[in-house]
Design a protein around this motif. Structure first.
Motif, short mmCIF file in Angstrom:
data_model
loop_
_atom_site.label_atom_id
_atom_site.label_comp_id
_atom_site.label_asym_id
_atom_site.label_seq_id
_atom_site.Cartn_x
_atom_site.Cartn_y
_atom_site.Cartn_z
N GLN A 99 90.87 53.64 70.49
CA GLN A 99 91.04 55.16 69.68
C GLN A 99 91.89 56.12 70.04
N GLY A 100 92.69 55.90 70.89
CA GLY A 100 93.53 56.61 71.45
C GLY A 100 93.29 57.85 72.28
N THR A 101 94.14 58.34 72.97
CA THR A 101 94.11 59.53 73.73
C THR A 101 95.17 60.33 73.50
N GLN A 102 94.99 61.79 73.37
CA GLN A 102 95.86 62.75 72.95
C GLN A 102 96.74 63.19 74.36
N VAL A 103 97.99 63.06 74.24
CA VAL A 103 99.00 63.62 75.13
C VAL A 103 99.85 64.69 74.55
N THR A 104 99.56 65.98 75.11
CA THR A 104 100.35 67.18 74.63
C THR A 104 101.16 67.63 75.88
N VAL A 105 102.46 67.86 75.36
CA VAL A 105 103.59 68.05 76.42
C VAL A 105 104.04 69.54 76.00
N SER A 106 103.56 70.55 76.60
CA SER A 106 104.25 72.09 76.40
C SER A 106 105.47 72.10 76.82
N SER A 107 106.47 73.11 76.21
CA SER A 107 107.63 73.42 76.60
C SER A 107 107.79 74.66 77.45
N ASP A 144 96.24 45.26 85.44
CA ASP A 144 95.54 44.81 86.57
C ASP A 144 94.63 43.94 85.60
N ASN A 145 94.80 42.66 86.02
CA ASN A 145 93.83 41.70 84.95
C ASN A 145 92.38 41.64 85.64
N VAL A 146 92.09 42.10 86.89
CA VAL A 146 91.06 41.72 87.43
C VAL A 146 90.03 43.15 87.27
N LYS A 147 90.63 44.24 86.87
CA LYS A 147 89.95 45.49 86.20
C LYS A 147 90.18 45.30 84.81
N MET A 148 90.79 44.68 84.11
CA MET A 148 90.95 44.50 82.58
C MET A 148 91.30 45.71 82.07
N THR A 149 92.39 46.26 82.96
CA THR A 149 92.85 47.58 82.68
C THR A 149 94.57 47.40 82.49
N VAL A 150 95.03 48.22 81.43
CA VAL A 150 96.33 48.20 81.37
C VAL A 150 96.72 49.81 81.47
N TYR A 151 97.91 50.14 82.23
CA TYR A 151 98.25 51.51 82.53
C TYR A 151 99.64 51.89 81.87
N LEU A 152 99.87 53.28 81.71
CA LEU A 152 100.86 53.64 81.29
C LEU A 152 101.33 55.11 82.03
N GLN A 153 102.14 54.61 83.01
CA GLN A 153 102.59 55.98 83.93
C GLN A 153 103.51 56.56 83.16
N MET A 154 103.50 57.93 82.89
CA MET A 154 104.37 58.73 82.11
C MET A 154 104.97 59.85 83.01
N ASN A 155 106.17 59.81 83.27
CA ASN A 155 106.63 60.70 84.08
C ASN A 155 107.92 61.58 83.21
N SER A 156 108.36 62.57 83.86
CA SER A 156 109.39 63.60 83.03
C SER A 156 109.01 63.69 81.64
N LEU A 157 107.71 63.92 81.38
CA LEU A 157 107.19 64.22 80.01
C LEU A 157 107.97 65.27 79.38
N LYS A 158 108.46 64.89 78.01
CA LYS A 158 109.13 65.91 77.27
C LYS A 158 108.32 66.20 76.13
N PRO A 159 108.41 67.39 75.43
CA PRO A 159 107.62 67.85 74.25
C PRO A 159 107.55 66.88 73.00
N GLU A 160 108.53 66.09 73.01
CA GLU A 160 108.93 65.20 71.99
C GLU A 160 107.59 63.85 72.28
N ASP A 161 107.12 63.68 73.46
CA ASP A 161 106.37 62.72 73.85
C ASP A 161 104.83 63.06 73.35
N THR A 162 104.79 64.45 72.81
CA THR A 162 103.42 64.74 72.16
C THR A 162 103.01 63.84 71.21
#
Length: 124
Positions: free
Chosen positions: A116-124, A71-89
């Protein structure tokens, strides 16, 4: 100089969803992308998007599950992550380039600014 700030990471169960956001401090930038890095692993490309949002690219490992948008008006990029897997951690990083280098850039060297990053942790 552009400051990128990611948010939206967290701990989720396998099969769950998260939406990451990346807000830029300045309005003008071209290509944007998401990368991730797990401990002991190389940083890898996840998804990329051009300025208008009509060109996207995904790593094979996330194709069909993740969706990048902006959304260039909001100056924001998104990543919608569905069906997350442990290997996505991993720690997920937003990247942006103020200049046009192609519709979508897969290589990290093609981006000038990083969050700086944001942590994503997917539990099995």
């Amino acid at each position: 100089q552009v400051q990128l700030v990611e948010s939206g990471g967290g701990l989720v169960q396998a099969g769950g969803s998260l939406r990451l956001s990346c807000v830029a401090s300045r309005r003008t930038f071209s290509s944007a992308g998401w990368f991730r890095q797990a401990p002991g692993k190389e940083r890898e490309f996840v998804a990329g998007i051009n300025w208008s949002g009509d060109r996207t690219d995904y790593a094979d490992s996330v194709k069909g599950r993740f969706t990048i948008s902006r959304d260039n008006v909001k100056m924001t990029v998104y990543l919608q992550m569905n069906s997350l897997k442990p290997e996505d951690t991993a720690r997920y990083y937003c990247a942006a380039s103020p200049v046009y280098r192609g519709p979508v850039i897969r290589s990290g060297v093609g981006y000038d600014y990083w969050g700086q990053g944001t942590q994503v942790t997917v539990s099995s």
